[in-house]
Design a protein around this motif. Structure first.
Motif, PDB file in Angstrom:
ATOM      1  N   ARG A  58      62.495  21.488  45.505  1.00 20.99           N
ATOM      2  CA  ARG A  58      61.612  22.507  46.029  1.00 20.99           C
ATOM      3  C   ARG A  58      60.968  22.190  47.295  1.00 20.99           C
ATOM      4  N   MET A  92      60.252  18.427  53.232  1.00 18.29           N
ATOM      5  CA  MET A  92      61.118  19.392  52.573  1.00 18.29           C
ATOM      6  C   MET A  92      61.351  20.563  53.520  1.00 18.29           C
ATOM      7  N   ASP A 128      64.266  21.601  49.350  1.00 14.38           N
ATOM      8  CA  ASP A 128      63.224  21.375  48.349  1.00 14.38           C
ATOM      9  C   ASP A 128      63.792  21.079  46.968  1.00 14.38           C
TER      10      ASP A 128
END
Length: 338
Positions: A4, A276, A311
């Motif tokens: 994520r 991310m 992610d």
């Protein structure tokens, strides 16, 4: 926390084709030359299930990490959920993906993308959404909750098995074996562990040892005003070190996740900033990241050395961990796919 949710070939090219925006930029002595912003990607983003799929030998009685002895009698409707998406990876990799009825927001690989989400608030389960799916077993860990929801689901007669939530590469085999035991496929779990351990070992063996960039992992959610830096035990440190880097947060004595400050980041002096992909997007991309206090005053900021990764894989610590390490190592060390 998306990964994520805290699991290959990089689609990257060497040299200037790797995304170098300043060929003259240099990292600190002894570290790889700067290649500018890079997205670490895996050639295959889906899980690879064992074949043929195993037949669960049920009932199976196991003890959850919270001490509750649980008997699983039916694995036809499995709900695997946690903050990282790792439990779903394990179930699908065991070959039982066809029995999964729902997913958490961190489970983003293609084979599971069609499933309904039961964690609309990120790491909080919706009891109503879960009950609507009529699962015959729920597999989770203590990263998901709240505890009262899990108690409510148990009270409804659904077997809930909790596994350990340690975010390290060394913990992955134990997670696999715990999930496999609960589903009555222990032998398949052993086969999967053998594959995972070989993949991680190969990825580590191929990681450069002569140059270790100093890497700061930043957890960013610009829309929510969340800016954190990872340290020892955050999970990001394990991935950075496995990929041949030095975790900058750990190096200055940080533990877990701490609020990001300009002074702290400048003191960490990273050669590379790791984020991310969703977090990078939330702050307006690389240019937006460089506008955050302190970022531009680091070696990474000066050289625009930003590495982002999806992610749903970076901090998952699932069955694709070897692939993630390989992709991250390639990006951190400015080299093409292996």
């Amino acid at each position: 926390m998306s990964r994520r949710a805290l699991p290959l070939v990089l689609v990257l090219l060497a040299g200037t084709l790797l995304g170098c925006t300043d060929p003259a930029a240099e990292a600190r002595p002894g570290t790889p030359a700067s290649c500018g912003p890079v997205t670490a990607t895996m050639g295959d983003t889906d899980v690879t299930p064992l074949t043929p799929p195993p037949a669960p030998a049920l009932p199976a009685t196991v003890t959850s990490t919270d001490g509750v002895v649980t008997t699983v009698a039916d694995a036809t409707r499995i709900l695997p959920v946690n903050l990282y998406g790792s439990i779903a990876e394990i179930v699908f990799s065991l070959g039982l993906g066809g029995n999964v009825v729902g997913r958490d927001t961190s489970t983003t690989f293609p084979a599971a993308a069609h499933l309904p989400v039961v964690t609309p608030a990120g790491h909080d389960l919706s009891a109503e959404a879960v009950l609507a799916l009529a699962p015959t077993v729920i597999l989770a860990d203590d990263s998901i909750g709240p505890p009262e929801t899990l108690r409510q689901l148990r009270a409804a007669g659904i077997p809930v098995v909790l596994v350990a939530a340690e975010q390290t590469l060394d913990a992955v085999p134990g997670h696999v074996r715990a999930v496999a035991a609960a589903l009555g496929v222990g032998a398949a779990g052993d086969r999967l562990v053998t594959r995972i351990e070989a993949d991680i070992a190969a990825a580590r063996a191929g990681t450069p040892t002569d140059a270790a960039p100093r890497v700061a992992f930043l957890y960013l959610r610009g829309t929510a005003g969340v800016y954190l830096i990872g340290g020892r035990g955050a999970g990001s440190d394990a991935m950075i070190e496995a990929a041949g880097g030095v975790d900058a947060g750990s190096a200055i004595g940080l533990a877990k996740f701490r609020p990001l400050t300009s002074e702290g980041l400048i003191n960490a002096a990273p050669d590379v900033i790791l984020v991310m992909s969703g977090g990078l997007e939330s702050v307006g991309g690389v240019d937006g990241l460089l506008r955050l206090p302190g970022v531009g005053q680091t070696p990474a900021g000066a050289a625009r050395r930003v590495v982002d990764m999806d992610d749903g894989v970076l901090l998952t610590f699932g069955t694709r961990s070897g692939q993630v390490v390989r992709a991250l190592a390639d990006a951190l060390h400015c080299r093409g796919p292996r």
